[in-house]
Design a protein around this motif. Structure first.
Motif, mmCIF file in Angstrom:
data_model
loop_
_atom_site.group_PDB
_atom_site.id
_atom_site.type_symbol
_atom_site.label_atom_id
_atom_site.label_comp_id
_atom_site.label_asym_id
_atom_site.label_seq_id
_atom_site.Cartn_x
_atom_site.Cartn_y
_atom_site.Cartn_z
ATOM 1 N N CYS A 8 -60.484 -92.493 43.700
ATOM 2 C CA CYS A 8 -60.016 -92.809 42.356
ATOM 3 C C CYS A 8 -59.616 -94.281 42.321
ATOM 4 O O CYS A 8 -58.872 -94.758 43.182
ATOM 5 C CB CYS A 8 -58.828 -91.930 41.973
ATOM 6 S SG CYS A 8 -58.237 -92.208 40.283
ATOM 7 N N VAL A 9 -60.131 -94.997 41.324
ATOM 8 C CA VAL A 9 -59.767 -96.394 41.086
ATOM 9 C C VAL A 9 -59.196 -96.479 39.683
ATOM 10 O O VAL A 9 -59.808 -95.998 38.727
ATOM 11 C CB VAL A 9 -60.980 -97.320 41.229
ATOM 12 C CG1 VAL A 9 -60.574 -98.778 41.050
ATOM 13 C CG2 VAL A 9 -61.649 -97.123 42.574
ATOM 14 N N ALA A 10 -58.005 -97.069 39.558
ATOM 15 C CA ALA A 10 -57.310 -97.044 38.279
ATOM 16 C C ALA A 10 -56.655 -98.374 37.984
ATOM 17 O O ALA A 10 -56.291 -99.135 38.885
ATOM 18 C CB ALA A 10 -56.267 -95.934 38.277
ATOM 19 N N LEU A 11 -56.505 -98.633 36.681
ATOM 20 C CA LEU A 11 -55.703 -99.762 36.216
ATOM 21 C C LEU A 11 -54.310 -99.249 35.912
ATOM 22 O O LEU A 11 -54.149 -98.318 35.115
ATOM 23 C CB LEU A 11 -56.332 -100.375 34.960
ATOM 24 C CG LEU A 11 -57.693 -101.068 35.136
ATOM 25 C CD1 LEU A 11 -58.244 -101.508 33.782
ATOM 26 C CD2 LEU A 11 -57.578 -102.257 36.066
ATOM 27 N N SER B 75 -51.569 -94.316 35.361
ATOM 28 C CA SER B 75 -52.713 -95.201 35.126
ATOM 29 C C SER B 75 -53.017 -95.294 33.643
ATOM 30 O O SER B 75 -52.902 -94.303 32.904
ATOM 31 C CB SER B 75 -53.944 -94.687 35.869
ATOM 32 O OG SER B 75 -53.658 -94.504 37.246
ATOM 33 N N SER B 76 -53.446 -96.459 33.220
ATOM 34 C CA SER B 76 -53.884 -96.624 31.826
ATOM 35 C C SER B 76 -55.317 -96.147 31.647
ATOM 36 O O SER B 76 -55.684 -95.608 30.600
ATOM 37 C CB SER B 76 -53.766 -98.092 31.412
ATOM 38 O OG SER B 76 -54.618 -98.908 32.221
ATOM 39 N N ILE B 77 -56.145 -96.342 32.662
ATOM 40 C CA ILE B 77 -57.518 -95.852 32.663
ATOM 41 C C ILE B 77 -57.975 -95.753 34.110
ATOM 42 O O ILE B 77 -57.591 -96.583 34.946
ATOM 43 C CB ILE B 77 -58.453 -96.776 31.854
ATOM 44 C CG1 ILE B 77 -59.828 -96.121 31.678
ATOM 45 C CG2 ILE B 77 -58.590 -98.146 32.498
ATOM 46 C CD1 ILE B 77 -60.695 -96.833 30.666
ATOM 47 N N ALA B 78 -58.753 -94.731 34.430
ATOM 48 C CA ALA B 78 -59.143 -94.496 35.826
ATOM 49 C C ALA B 78 -60.548 -93.930 35.893
ATOM 50 O O ALA B 78 -61.034 -93.274 34.957
ATOM 51 C CB ALA B 78 -58.159 -93.537 36.491
ATOM 52 N N TRP B 79 -61.186 -94.187 37.032
ATOM 53 C CA TRP B 79 -62.473 -93.570 37.368
ATOM 54 C C TRP B 79 -62.286 -92.773 38.646
ATOM 55 O O TRP B 79 -61.839 -93.290 39.664
ATOM 56 C CB TRP B 79 -63.557 -94.631 37.580
ATOM 57 C CG TRP B 79 -64.818 -94.053 38.174
ATOM 58 C CD1 TRP B 79 -65.482 -92.938 37.759
ATOM 59 C CD2 TRP B 79 -65.542 -94.551 39.312
ATOM 60 N NE1 TRP B 79 -66.573 -92.702 38.549
ATOM 61 C CE2 TRP B 79 -66.640 -93.676 39.519
ATOM 62 C CE3 TRP B 79 -65.373 -95.638 40.159
ATOM 63 C CZ2 TRP B 79 -67.558 -93.867 40.541
ATOM 64 C CZ3 TRP B 79 -66.294 -95.833 41.180
ATOM 65 C CH2 TRP B 79 -67.369 -94.962 41.364
ATOM 66 N N LEU B 80 -62.639 -91.479 38.575
ATOM 67 C CA LEU B 80 -62.478 -90.564 39.705
ATOM 68 C C LEU B 80 -63.841 -90.026 40.086
ATOM 69 O O LEU B 80 -64.530 -89.409 39.264
ATOM 70 C CB LEU B 80 -61.537 -89.422 39.324
ATOM 71 C CG LEU B 80 -61.276 -88.325 40.362
ATOM 72 C CD1 LEU B 80 -60.719 -88.915 41.649
ATOM 73 C CD2 LEU B 80 -60.322 -87.277 39.804
ATOM 74 N N ASN B 81 -64.245 -90.261 41.323
ATOM 75 C CA ASN B 81 -65.558 -89.830 41.802
ATOM 76 C C ASN B 81 -65.389 -88.709 42.813
ATOM 77 O O ASN B 81 -64.710 -88.872 43.825
ATOM 78 C CB ASN B 81 -66.306 -91.003 42.445
ATOM 79 C CG ASN B 81 -67.697 -90.615 42.894
ATOM 80 O OD1 ASN B 81 -68.446 -89.994 42.146
ATOM 81 N ND2 ASN B 81 -68.043 -90.959 44.112
ATOM 82 N N PHE B 82 -66.014 -87.546 42.535
ATOM 83 C CA PHE B 82 -65.875 -86.366 43.381
ATOM 84 C C PHE B 82 -67.229 -85.940 43.938
ATOM 85 O O PHE B 82 -68.051 -85.374 43.218
ATOM 86 C CB PHE B 82 -65.283 -85.200 42.581
ATOM 87 C CG PHE B 82 -63.870 -84.873 42.934
ATOM 88 C CD1 PHE B 82 -63.567 -84.189 44.089
ATOM 89 C CD2 PHE B 82 -62.833 -85.254 42.104
ATOM 90 C CE1 PHE B 82 -62.256 -83.879 44.416
ATOM 91 C CE2 PHE B 82 -61.523 -84.955 42.417
ATOM 92 C CZ PHE B 82 -61.227 -84.268 43.580
ATOM 93 N N PRO B 83 -67.512 -86.180 45.219
ATOM 94 C CA PRO B 83 -68.667 -85.547 45.861
ATOM 95 C C PRO B 83 -68.292 -84.109 46.248
ATOM 96 O O PRO B 83 -67.201 -83.879 46.776
ATOM 97 C CB PRO B 83 -68.914 -86.406 47.105
ATOM 98 C CG PRO B 83 -68.011 -87.593 46.968
ATOM 99 C CD PRO B 83 -66.886 -87.172 46.102
#
Length: 373
Positions: free
Chosen positions: A33-36, A61-69
């Motif tokens: 997860c990468v977030a601002l 977080s104000s906005i985040a990208w979560l990548n799930f394999p």
């Protein structure tokens, strides 16, 4: 965000222990997860094995990208989505489509894009799910789909470039466009594999000793692989056009950002054209090769017919003196050694005349084939 990353990790570990029984872990891979942060500053990263681990991190977080394999996307995707607050029917609705899907529910969105992997003539297609809400983008894919690894490495640097004065819809659109572009670029690279296999197939077809029984299935496999690859490109284009023209609440209305989605559409259209051109080249090449094989067979047939015709002429020519010899050998003619001169002349002359007559008749009737070297 006031807490340090280490403190967030401790909270996430406690949350994981509380929910380890109810939520399945993702085997073999770690989610990223990468977030601002809400308070501004540099983007933060967090890794984990369970969706509930990221909930405290996402709240800050104000906005985040979560990548799930995941190991089994059909089984785990729905559980992950519900654990992160998405509706229970969103993922099943996406999976009900064939290769791609677009689902807009105002407060949440779901996209399904095809991820292509080509191994010789085998086109392997896996779904990539993209779930979106106001402050979160979640991507879920199988473990063997590695197309977001490069983006994961540089995600913090990418999100650092997002201007803080942009609206939430603008930020979501920028991240979503980047994810789709990354998936498309990896799909486009596999066209080279199909081109290489097509070139190898053409090389085998040029070998006159190659077995037609082995080459025919290869031709079918090549065409089938190209058709399957084109299907994924058309499916991707459908999703991008729906995203571009669907007027979703979560997507920006900024013309400059919408133009980026238009660029994605143009890229897919260009590769569709390249794939269709490759199909035409393959089809025309096969037609030329088929013509070559037909000519080779015709040459062989002409040679066989040429030999058979001359054998027929010679057989007919020999038949006449053979008949004369059979008749004159009858005791009724009482031929003796004194008759050997005119007898030999008769046989020789009848052979020459019969040969010439047979040749003249065959040539007159256009039965003598043209010899082709």
């Amino acid at each position: 965000m006031t807490e340090e990353t280490t403190g967030i990790t401790i909270i996430a570990e406690e949350k994981k222990e509380q929910n380890a029984v109810t939520v399945p872990q993702i085997n073999g891979k770690r989610a990223l997860c990468v977030a601002l942060p809400l308070s501004g500053g540099k983007p933060l990263k967090m890794t984990g094995d369970n969706p509930h681990e990221f909930i405290p991190f996402l709240k800050e977080s104000s906005i985040a990208w979560l990548n799930f394999p995941v190991e089994d996307i059909k089984k785990d995707a729905d559980i992950i989505a519900m654990s992160l607050g998405f509706s229970s029917s969103l993922v099943p609705t996406l999976f009900s489509s064939y290769l791609s899907a677009y689902e807009d529910r105002d407060t949440e969105m779901g996209l399904m894009l095809p991820a292509v992997m080509v191994k010789k003539f085998d086109v392997l297609i896996s779904p990539v799910l993209i779930l979106i809400r106001k402050d979160l983008i979640v991507t879920i894919h199988a473990e063997n789909v590695n197309r977001l690894i490069r983006l994961s490495r540089y995600a913090d640097a990418f999100m650092r470039k997002i201007k803080p004065n942009l609206t939430q819809e603008d930020k979501l659109s920028i991240i979503l466009t980047r994810i789709i572009d990354e998936n498309n670029n990896l799909n486009f690279e596999h066209l080279r594999e199909l081109e290489a296999q097509g070139d190898e197939l053409s090389k085998n077809l040029l070998d006159p000793m190659a077995s037609r029984g082995l080459i025919a299935p290869e031709i079918y496999n090549m065409k089938h692989a190209l058709i399957s690859y084109l299907d994924t490109l058309w499916a991707t284009l459908d999703v991008i056009n729906s995203l571009r023209h669907g007027d979703a609440e979560l997507i920006t209305d900024n013309p400059k950002l919408l133009a980026r989605i238009g660029i994605l559409s143009d890229d897919v259209n260009r590769h569709i054209s390249l794939s269709e051109h490759m199909s035409e080249v393959l089809a025309s090449g096969l037609e030329v090769l088929q013509s070559i094989y037909n000519n080779q067979l015709q040459i062989l047939n002409n040679r066989l017919a040429f030999v058979m015709t001359w054998l027929t002429i010679l057989g007919t020519a020999v038949l006449v003196p053979n008949t004369l010899a059979t008749i004159l050998s009858n005791p009724a003619f009482a031929l003796g050694p004194e008759d050997r001169v005119w007898y030999s002349v008769l046989l020789f002359a009848s052979t020459v005349l019969a040969t010439w007559a047979a040749y003249w008749w065959v040539k007159k009737k256009s039965l003598l084939p043209i010899k082709v070297d």
